[in-house]
Design an enzyme around this catalytic site. Structure first.
Site, PDB file in Angstrom:
ATOM      1  N   TYR A  41       0.851  -1.207   0.000  1.00  0.00           N
ATOM      2  CA  TYR A  41       0.000   0.000   0.000  1.00  0.00           C
ATOM      3  C   TYR A  41       0.884   1.253   0.000  1.00  0.00           C
ATOM      4  O   TYR A  41       0.539   2.275  -0.600  1.00  0.00           O
ATOM      5  CB  TYR A  41      -0.984  -0.012   1.168  1.00  0.00           C
ATOM      6  CG  TYR A  41      -2.183   0.899   0.920  1.00  0.00           C
ATOM      7  CD1 TYR A  41      -2.991   0.703  -0.199  1.00  0.00           C
ATOM      8  CD2 TYR A  41      -2.488   1.946   1.782  1.00  0.00           C
ATOM      9  CE1 TYR A  41      -4.073   1.528  -0.452  1.00  0.00           C
ATOM     10  CE2 TYR A  41      -3.575   2.772   1.545  1.00  0.00           C
ATOM     11  CZ  TYR A  41      -4.357   2.559   0.429  1.00  0.00           C
ATOM     12  OH  TYR A  41      -5.430   3.393   0.182  1.00  0.00           O
ATOM     13  N   LYS A  87      -3.382   8.541   2.346  1.00  0.00           N
ATOM     14  CA  LYS A  87      -4.642   8.396   3.105  1.00  0.00           C
ATOM     15  C   LYS A  87      -4.522   9.015   4.490  1.00  0.00           C
ATOM     16  O   LYS A  87      -5.513   9.536   5.024  1.00  0.00           O
ATOM     17  CB  LYS A  87      -5.046   6.920   3.208  1.00  0.00           C
ATOM     18  CG  LYS A  87      -5.484   6.297   1.885  1.00  0.00           C
ATOM     19  CD  LYS A  87      -6.640   7.006   1.218  1.00  0.00           C
ATOM     20  CE  LYS A  87      -7.263   6.155   0.105  1.00  0.00           C
ATOM     21  NZ  LYS A  87      -8.277   6.921  -0.657  1.00  0.00           N
TER      22      LYS A  87
HETATM   23  P1  NAD Z   1     -11.975   2.841  -8.708  1.00  0.00           P
HETATM   24  O1  NAD Z   1     -10.758   2.579  -9.518  1.00  0.00           O
HETATM   25  O2  NAD Z   1     -13.263   2.431  -9.257  1.00  0.00           O
HETATM   26  O3  NAD Z   1     -12.045   4.388  -8.314  1.00  0.00           O
HETATM   27  C1  NAD Z   1     -10.935   5.237  -8.315  1.00  0.00           C
HETATM   28  C2  NAD Z   1     -11.324   6.438  -9.145  1.00  0.00           C
HETATM   29  O4  NAD Z   1     -10.311   7.443  -9.102  1.00  0.00           O
HETATM   30  C3  NAD Z   1     -11.546   6.094 -10.629  1.00  0.00           C
HETATM   31  O5  NAD Z   1     -12.850   6.476 -10.979  1.00  0.00           O
HETATM   32  C4  NAD Z   1     -10.521   6.958 -11.340  1.00  0.00           C
HETATM   33  O6  NAD Z   1     -10.990   7.434 -12.589  1.00  0.00           O
HETATM   34  C5  NAD Z   1     -10.380   8.095 -10.346  1.00  0.00           C
HETATM   35  N1  NAD Z   1      -9.192   8.921 -10.567  1.00  0.00           N
HETATM   36  C6  NAD Z   1      -7.875   8.581 -10.460  1.00  0.00           C
HETATM   37  N2  NAD Z   1      -7.106   9.625 -10.803  1.00  0.00           N
HETATM   38  C7  NAD Z   1      -7.952  10.655 -11.110  1.00  0.00           C
HETATM   39  C8  NAD Z   1      -7.761  12.001 -11.551  1.00  0.00           C
HETATM   40  N3  NAD Z   1      -6.526  12.522 -11.752  1.00  0.00           N
HETATM   41  N4  NAD Z   1      -8.868  12.770 -11.767  1.00  0.00           N
HETATM   42  C9  NAD Z   1     -10.104  12.264 -11.598  1.00  0.00           C
HETATM   43  N5  NAD Z   1     -10.349  10.993 -11.181  1.00  0.00           N
HETATM   44  C10 NAD Z   1      -9.271  10.216 -10.956  1.00  0.00           C
HETATM   45  O7  NAD Z   1     -11.693   2.134  -7.292  1.00  0.00           O
HETATM   46  P2  NAD Z   1     -12.437   2.253  -5.876  1.00  0.00           P
HETATM   47  O8  NAD Z   1     -11.957   1.105  -5.106  1.00  0.00           O
HETATM   48  O9  NAD Z   1     -13.872   2.484  -6.073  1.00  0.00           O
HETATM   49  O10 NAD Z   1     -11.758   3.556  -5.262  1.00  0.00           O
HETATM   50  C11 NAD Z   1     -12.512   4.669  -4.798  1.00  0.00           C
HETATM   51  C12 NAD Z   1     -11.964   5.165  -3.483  1.00  0.00           C
HETATM   52  O11 NAD Z   1     -12.191   4.168  -2.493  1.00  0.00           O
HETATM   53  C13 NAD Z   1     -10.472   5.449  -3.472  1.00  0.00           C
HETATM   54  O12 NAD Z   1     -10.222   6.624  -2.719  1.00  0.00           O
HETATM   55  C14 NAD Z   1      -9.916   4.252  -2.756  1.00  0.00           C
HETATM   56  O13 NAD Z   1      -8.700   4.553  -2.109  1.00  0.00           O
HETATM   57  C15 NAD Z   1     -11.015   4.007  -1.772  1.00  0.00           C
HETATM   58  N6  NAD Z   1     -10.997   2.682  -1.119  1.00  0.00           N
HETATM   59  C16 NAD Z   1     -11.033   1.560  -1.873  1.00  0.00           C
HETATM   60  C17 NAD Z   1     -11.006   0.311  -1.257  1.00  0.00           C
HETATM   61  C18 NAD Z   1     -11.004  -0.974  -2.058  1.00  0.00           C
HETATM   62  O14 NAD Z   1     -10.616  -2.004  -1.504  1.00  0.00           O
HETATM   63  N7  NAD Z   1     -11.427  -0.973  -3.307  1.00  0.00           N
HETATM   64  C19 NAD Z   1     -10.960   0.231   0.142  1.00  0.00           C
HETATM   65  C20 NAD Z   1     -10.947   1.406   0.890  1.00  0.00           C
HETATM   66  C21 NAD Z   1     -10.964   2.629   0.231  1.00  0.00           C
HETATM   67  C1  IMJ Z   2      -3.921  -1.129  -3.176  1.00  0.00           C
HETATM   68  C2  IMJ Z   2      -2.568  -1.470  -3.214  1.00  0.00           C
HETATM   69  C3  IMJ Z   2      -1.990  -2.324  -2.290  1.00  0.00           C
HETATM   70  C4  IMJ Z   2      -2.749  -2.868  -1.267  1.00  0.00           C
HETATM   71  C5  IMJ Z   2      -4.085  -2.543  -1.221  1.00  0.00           C
HETATM   72  C6  IMJ Z   2      -4.696  -1.686  -2.178  1.00  0.00           C
HETATM   73  N1  IMJ Z   2      -5.086  -2.918  -0.347  1.00  0.00           N
HETATM   74  C7  IMJ Z   2      -6.258  -2.333  -0.684  1.00  0.00           C
HETATM   75  C8  IMJ Z   2      -6.066  -1.556  -1.846  1.00  0.00           C
HETATM   76  C9  IMJ Z   2      -4.864  -3.821   0.783  1.00  0.00           C
HETATM   77  C10 IMJ Z   2      -7.533  -2.487   0.046  1.00  0.00           C
HETATM   78  C11 IMJ Z   2      -7.097  -0.734  -2.589  1.00  0.00           C
HETATM   79  N2  IMJ Z   2      -7.132   0.648  -2.043  1.00  0.00           N
HETATM   80  C12 IMJ Z   2      -7.650   0.836  -0.712  1.00  0.00           C
HETATM   81  C13 IMJ Z   2      -6.660   1.757  -2.734  1.00  0.00           C
HETATM   82  O1  IMJ Z   2      -6.757   2.859  -2.197  1.00  0.00           O
HETATM   83  C14 IMJ Z   2      -6.034   1.643  -4.062  1.00  0.00           C
HETATM   84  C15 IMJ Z   2      -5.403   2.697  -4.627  1.00  0.00           C
HETATM   85  C16 IMJ Z   2      -4.641   2.636  -5.836  1.00  0.00           C
HETATM   86  C17 IMJ Z   2      -4.607   1.557  -6.709  1.00  0.00           C
HETATM   87  C18 IMJ Z   2      -3.846   1.599  -7.860  1.00  0.00           C
HETATM   88  C19 IMJ Z   2      -3.718   0.445  -8.820  1.00  0.00           C
HETATM   89  C20 IMJ Z   2      -3.313   0.864 -10.198  1.00  0.00           C
HETATM   90  C21 IMJ Z   2      -2.309   1.978 -10.244  1.00  0.00           C
HETATM   91  N3  IMJ Z   2      -2.286   2.895  -9.227  1.00  0.00           N
HETATM   92  C22 IMJ Z   2      -3.093   2.792  -8.121  1.00  0.00           C
HETATM   93  N4  IMJ Z   2      -3.142   3.824  -7.253  1.00  0.00           N
HETATM   94  C23 IMJ Z   2      -3.904   3.767  -6.169  1.00  0.00           C
HETATM   95  O2  IMJ Z   2      -1.539   2.096 -11.201  1.00  0.00           O
END
Ligand code: NAD
Ligand code: IMJ
Length: 258
Positions: free
Chosen positions: A158, A165
């Site tokens: 991460y 975050k």
């Molecule tokens: P996702 O990839 O669907 O959403 C991420 C979004 O960020 C995408 O829509 C992408 O277009 C947008 N983005 C990235 N760079 C951008 C930019 N320069 N301008 C505008 N948009 C931009 O994945 P998600 O999991 O739905 O992520 C949404 C949020 O939830 C993130 O903040 C992520 O950290 C958080 N989150 C995700 C998880 C998980 O496990 N998936 C867990 C906890 C928190």
């Molecule tokens: C992402 C990476 C490593 C561990 C992770 C994650 N865990 C979780 C996520 C344990 C839950 C997903 N998460 C919470 C995120 O916020 C992801 C952010 C993200 C993911 C990518 C993948 C593709 C890329 N850049 C990214 N930047 C942010 O090129």
């Protein structure tokens, strides 16, 4: 009564049907909200247009790269023109260069740090400041962002996203302090892992899901719709005395010591 009837919201972060922001958009629309959905660039625009067509009321769509100040200004102008103003904002955006999530954290480059913090944390400040005048004019508002426990604890790979975050969650508190007197609340939801685009290609993600399932008090993973239900609480009147908070929606995983 619908939880968000008569309210207008901007939702940033829909990429596809798995996006947490899309689950929130669907839940908000079902509760009577009028929406503006943004998409990052034309590559994702077609996806978002197709999703938008499945909502009960067609949302307004706007392209917005959150690293471009002019895009954020144009977004607020579009919201004013097409919705008449903004009552709530959902921030579901995060990005770090892929190499920063693969190499050891100690090797994080200055540029990867800058990009991760700009896209994932500063964007909340810029968007909140841009929508605040509209919210204030309408008597107040609610901002919800999405975060992850990697801000407080170390999770493999991460890396710089954990630092971003941590900055995001601190920004939620400072924004809540600044905007509270203008009747604008600012909160985050810290979601457990969900298989979205942001989780795709992360090595060991299935193992992480399994560990959460094994150790969380509820002995299961969470669903995007559960994040959306928590967002409805924070966005709507039920959350009216809650601000500056990070609400854990992780089946209880974070409380466990072992
Ligand atoms: P996702 O990839 O669907 O959403 C991420 C979004 O960020 C995408 O829509 C992408 O277009 C947008 N983005 C990235 N760079 C951008 C930019 N320069 N301008 C505008 N948009 C931009 O994945 P998600 O999991 O739905 O992520 C949404 C949020 O939830 C993130 O903040 C992520 O950290 C958080 N989150 C995700 C998880 C998980 O496990 N998936 C867990 C906890 C928190
Ligand atoms: C992402 C990476 C490593 C561990 C992770 C994650 N865990 C979780 C996520 C344990 C839950 C997903 N998460 C919470 C995120 O916020 C992801 C952010 C993200 C993911 C990518 C993948 C593709 C890329 N850049 C990214 N930047 C942010 O090129």
């Amino acid at each position: 009564m619908s939880l968000l009837s008569g309210k207008c919201g901007v939702i940033v972060g829909v990429a596809n049907k798995r996006s947490l922001a899309w689950a929130i958009a669907q839940a908000a629309a079902a509760q009577g909200a009028r929406l503006l959905l943004t998409y990052q660039g034309e590559r994702l625009g077609e996806n978002v247009r197709e999703l938008a067509a499945t909502l009960p009321e067609p949302p307004v769509l706007a392209q917005c790269d959150v690293t471009v100040d002019a895009d954020i200004a144009a977004l607020v102008e579009t919201a004013e023109r097409e919705l008449g103003g903004v009552d709530f904002l959902v921030h579901g955006v995060a990005f770090a260069p892929r190499e920063a999530l693969a190499a050891p954290f100690v090797e994080t480059s200055r540029e990867a740090f800058r990009i991760a913090l700009d896209v994932s944390a500063y964007s909340l400040i810029a968007l909140a400041n841009a929508v605040a005048p509209s919210m204030e004019r309408r008597g107040g508002g609610s901002v919800v962002s999405l975060t992850y426990l990697g801000s407080e604890r170390v999770f493999p790979n991460y890396n710089v996203m954990g630092v971003a975050k941590a900055a995001l969650e601190a920004s939620v508190r400072y924004l809540a302090s600044d905007l509270g007197p203008r009747h604008i609340r600012v909160n985050a939801i810290s979601a457990g892992p969900v298989k979205t685009l942001a989780a795709a290609g992360i090595s060991g993600f299935s193992a992480i899901l399994q560990i959460y399932r094994d150790r969380a008090p509820l002995r299961r993973n969470i669903e995007a719709a559960e994040v959306a239900d928590a967002a409805l609480f924070l966005l709507g009147d039920a959350g009216r005395a809650v601000t500056g908070e990070t609400l854990m929606v992780d089946a209880g995983f974070h409380i466990m010591g072992m």
